[in-house]
Design a protein around this motif. Structure first.
Motif, PDB file in Angstrom:
ATOM      1  N   GLY A  17       3.047-102.662 -28.816  1.00 43.05           N
ATOM      2  CA  GLY A  17       3.917-103.477 -28.088  1.00 43.05           C
ATOM      3  C   GLY A  17       4.710-102.616 -27.053  1.00 43.05           C
ATOM      4  N   MET A  18       4.930-101.323 -27.470  1.00 44.26           N
ATOM      5  CA  MET A  18       5.839-100.512 -26.388  1.00 44.26           C
ATOM      6  C   MET A  18       4.825-100.080 -25.465  1.00 44.26           C
ATOM      7  N   ALA A  19       3.395 -99.794 -25.821  1.00 38.15           N
ATOM      8  CA  ALA A  19       2.464 -99.475 -24.778  1.00 38.15           C
ATOM      9  C   ALA A  19       2.355-100.592 -23.592  1.00 38.15           C
ATOM     10  N   VAL A  20       2.423-101.864 -24.346  1.00 36.18           N
ATOM     11  CA  VAL A  20       2.220-102.878 -23.275  1.00 36.18           C
ATOM     12  C   VAL A  20       3.450-102.925 -22.295  1.00 36.18           C
ATOM     13  N   ALA A  21       4.550-102.850 -22.859  1.00 35.94           N
ATOM     14  CA  ALA A  21       5.987-102.932 -22.125  1.00 35.94           C
ATOM     15  C   ALA A  21       5.913-101.860 -21.357  1.00 35.94           C
ATOM     16  N   GLN A  22       5.368-100.839 -21.404  1.00 37.38           N
ATOM     17  CA  GLN A  22       5.520 -99.556 -20.586  1.00 37.38           C
ATOM     18  C   GLN A  22       4.384 -99.663 -19.450  1.00 37.38           C
ATOM     19  N   THR A  23       3.224-100.202 -19.849  1.00 37.30           N
ATOM     20  CA  THR A  23       2.227-100.082 -18.717  1.00 37.30           C
ATOM     21  C   THR A  23       2.100-101.525 -17.802  1.00 37.30           C
ATOM     22  N   THR A  24       3.171-102.413 -17.982  1.00 41.71           N
ATOM     23  CA  THR A  24       3.185-103.531 -17.239  1.00 41.71           C
ATOM     24  C   THR A  24       3.670-103.089 -15.925  1.00 41.71           C
ATOM     25  N   PRO A  25       2.901-103.154 -14.643  1.00 33.64           N
ATOM     26  CA  PRO A  25       3.361-103.153 -13.482  1.00 33.64           C
ATOM     27  C   PRO A  25       4.580-103.905 -13.221  1.00 33.64           C
ATOM     28  N   ASN A  26       5.553-103.447 -12.283  1.00 31.42           N
ATOM     29  CA  ASN A  26       6.580-104.093 -11.798  1.00 31.42           C
ATOM     30  C   ASN A  26       6.584-104.393 -10.210  1.00 31.42           C
ATOM     31  N   THR A  27       6.113-105.184  -9.791  1.00 36.09           N
ATOM     32  CA  THR A  27       5.824-105.197  -8.193  1.00 36.09           C
ATOM     33  C   THR A  27       7.016-105.548  -7.613  1.00 36.09           C
ATOM     34  N   ALA A  28       8.048-106.182  -8.139  1.00 36.52           N
ATOM     35  CA  ALA A  28       9.188-106.464  -7.576  1.00 36.52           C
ATOM     36  C   ALA A  28      10.041-105.021  -7.123  1.00 36.52           C
ATOM     37  N   GLU A  53      14.235-108.220 -23.138  1.00 39.46           N
ATOM     38  CA  GLU A  53      12.782-108.719 -23.543  1.00 39.46           C
ATOM     39  C   GLU A  53      12.678-107.615 -24.492  1.00 39.46           C
ATOM     40  N   GLN A  54      12.604-106.423 -24.345  1.00 38.17           N
ATOM     41  CA  GLN A  54      12.255-105.225 -25.248  1.00 38.17           C
ATOM     42  C   GLN A  54      13.253-105.373 -26.614  1.00 38.17           C
ATOM     43  N   SER A  55      14.405-105.723 -26.576  1.00 39.50           N
ATOM     44  CA  SER A  55      15.373-105.655 -27.794  1.00 39.50           C
ATOM     45  C   SER A  55      14.865-106.846 -28.472  1.00 39.50           C
ATOM     46  N   LYS A  56      14.482-107.932 -27.782  1.00 42.54           N
ATOM     47  CA  LYS A  56      14.107-109.154 -28.592  1.00 42.54           C
ATOM     48  C   LYS A  56      12.813-108.863 -29.348  1.00 42.54           C
ATOM     49  N   GLY A  57      11.870-107.949 -28.697  1.00 42.42           N
ATOM     50  CA  GLY A  57      10.745-107.860 -29.261  1.00 42.42           C
ATOM     51  C   GLY A  57      10.958-106.878 -30.526  1.00 42.42           C
ATOM     52  N   GLU A  58      11.687-106.039 -30.347  1.00 42.06           N
ATOM     53  CA  GLU A  58      11.880-105.040 -31.553  1.00 42.06           C
ATOM     54  C   GLU A  58      12.767-105.834 -32.660  1.00 42.06           C
ATOM     55  N   TYR A  59      13.782-106.754 -32.255  1.00 40.33           N
ATOM     56  CA  TYR A  59      14.293-107.574 -33.421  1.00 40.33           C
ATOM     57  C   TYR A  59      13.238-108.473 -34.366  1.00 40.33           C
ATOM     58  N   LYS A  60      12.108-109.088 -33.384  1.00 41.68           N
ATOM     59  CA  LYS A  60      11.163-109.766 -34.203  1.00 41.68           C
ATOM     60  C   LYS A  60      10.376-108.918 -35.056  1.00 41.68           C
ATOM     61  N   ALA A  61      10.047-107.596 -34.487  1.00 41.24           N
ATOM     62  CA  ALA A  61       9.464-106.623 -35.314  1.00 41.24           C
ATOM     63  C   ALA A  61      10.235-106.189 -36.827  1.00 41.24           C
ATOM     64  N   ARG A  62      11.479-106.091 -36.457  1.00 41.25           N
ATOM     65  CA  ARG A  62      12.262-105.702 -37.527  1.00 41.25           C
ATOM     66  C   ARG A  62      12.298-106.937 -38.700  1.00 41.25           C
ATOM     67  N   LYS A  63      12.350-107.989 -38.151  1.00 46.13           N
ATOM     68  CA  LYS A  63      12.220-109.136 -39.117  1.00 46.13           C
ATOM     69  C   LYS A  63      10.872-109.173 -39.862  1.00 46.13           C
ATOM     70  N   LYS A  64       9.870-108.968 -39.075  1.00 51.72           N
ATOM     71  CA  LYS A  64       8.456-109.138 -39.986  1.00 51.72           C
ATOM     72  C   LYS A  64       8.418-107.884 -40.653  1.00 51.72           C
ATOM     73  N   VAL A  65       8.770-106.686 -40.445  1.00 53.05           N
ATOM     74  CA  VAL A  65       8.875-105.514 -41.285  1.00 53.05           C
ATOM     75  C   VAL A  65       9.769-106.062 -42.505  1.00 53.05           C
ATOM     76  N   ALA A  66      10.731-106.586 -42.468  1.00 48.46           N
ATOM     77  CA  ALA A  66      11.817-106.994 -43.776  1.00 48.46           C
ATOM     78  C   ALA A  66      10.873-107.930 -44.609  1.00 48.46           C
ATOM     79  N   GLU A  67      10.292-108.910 -43.947  1.00 48.32           N
ATOM     80  CA  GLU A  67       9.358-109.775 -44.520  1.00 48.32           C
ATOM     81  C   GLU A  67       8.401-109.362 -45.265  1.00 48.32           C
ATOM     82  N   ALA A  68       7.502-108.209 -44.627  1.00 49.41           N
ATOM     83  CA  ALA A  68       6.432-107.572 -45.189  1.00 49.41           C
ATOM     84  C   ALA A  68       6.952-106.640 -46.549  1.00 49.41           C
ATOM     85  N   ASN A  69       8.239-106.058 -46.292  1.00 47.26           N
ATOM     86  CA  ASN A  69       8.721-105.491 -47.368  1.00 47.26           C
ATOM     87  C   ASN A  69       9.002-106.237 -48.644  1.00 47.26           C
TER      88      ASN A  69
END
Length: 121
Positions: A17-28, A53-69
Motif C-alpha cells: 500500500g505504501m509503495a503504490v501511494a509513493q509511485t503514483t504520479p502526481n500530474t497536477a 488518504e494515506q491516514s485513512k489507509g493506515e486506519y483501515k490497516a490498523r483495524k484489519k490487524v486488530a481483527e486478525a489478532n
C-alpha cells in the motif's frame, strides 16, 4: 495460522500500500507553476488530501490487524483452554481487539485534525 505468518502478511500488505501511494504520479504538481500552492476541492491542499488518504489507509490497516489478532488469540484460546477458561480467554481477546480498534480510530481522528490544521487553504 502462526503469528509469524500473520505478521508477514500484514507487513507485506502495508508495504504494498505504501509503495503504490509513493509511485503514483502526481500530474497536477508537474503542470502548475513552481511556487503556486497546490489545492484540492474541499479546502485542503493537494498534499493535505494525499496525507488524508494515506491516514485513512493506515486506519483501515490498523483495524484489519486488530481483527486478525483477535481471531489469532481466539484460536489460541481454543487450543490452550477448556470450558470457562476458554470463554474468558475469548472474551479477553474480543475486548483487546475492541481497544485496538478504538486506539486506531483515535489516531485517525487526531491525524485528520492535524491535516486539516496544517494543510488548509
Amino acid at each position: 495460522m502462526s503469528k509469524k505468518l500473520l505478521a508477514a502478511i500484514v507487513a507485506t500488505t502495508l508495504g504494498c500500500g505504501m509503495a503504490v501511494a509513493q509511485t503514483t504520479p502526481n500530474t497536477a504538481e508537474s503542470t502548475a507553476a513552481p511556487n503556486a500552492p497546490q489545492t484540492a476541492p474541499g479546502g485542503l491542499t493537494q498534499a493535505g488530501k494525499d496525507a488524508k488518504e494515506q491516514s485513512k489507509g493506515e486506519y483501515k490497516a490498523r483495524k484489519k490487524v486488530a481483527e486478525a489478532n483477535k481471531e489469532l488469540n481466539k484460536a489460541d484460546c481454543e487450543t490452550s483452554a477448556n470450558g470457562m477458561a476458554e470463554h474468558a480467554c475469548k472474551k479477553h481477546a474480543r475486548a483487546q481487539a475492541k481497544e485496538e480498534k478504538a486506539e486506531a480510530k483515535m489516531i485517525y481522528e487526531n491525524e485528520k485534525k492535524d491535516i486539516k490544521a496544517n494543510h488548509s487553504k
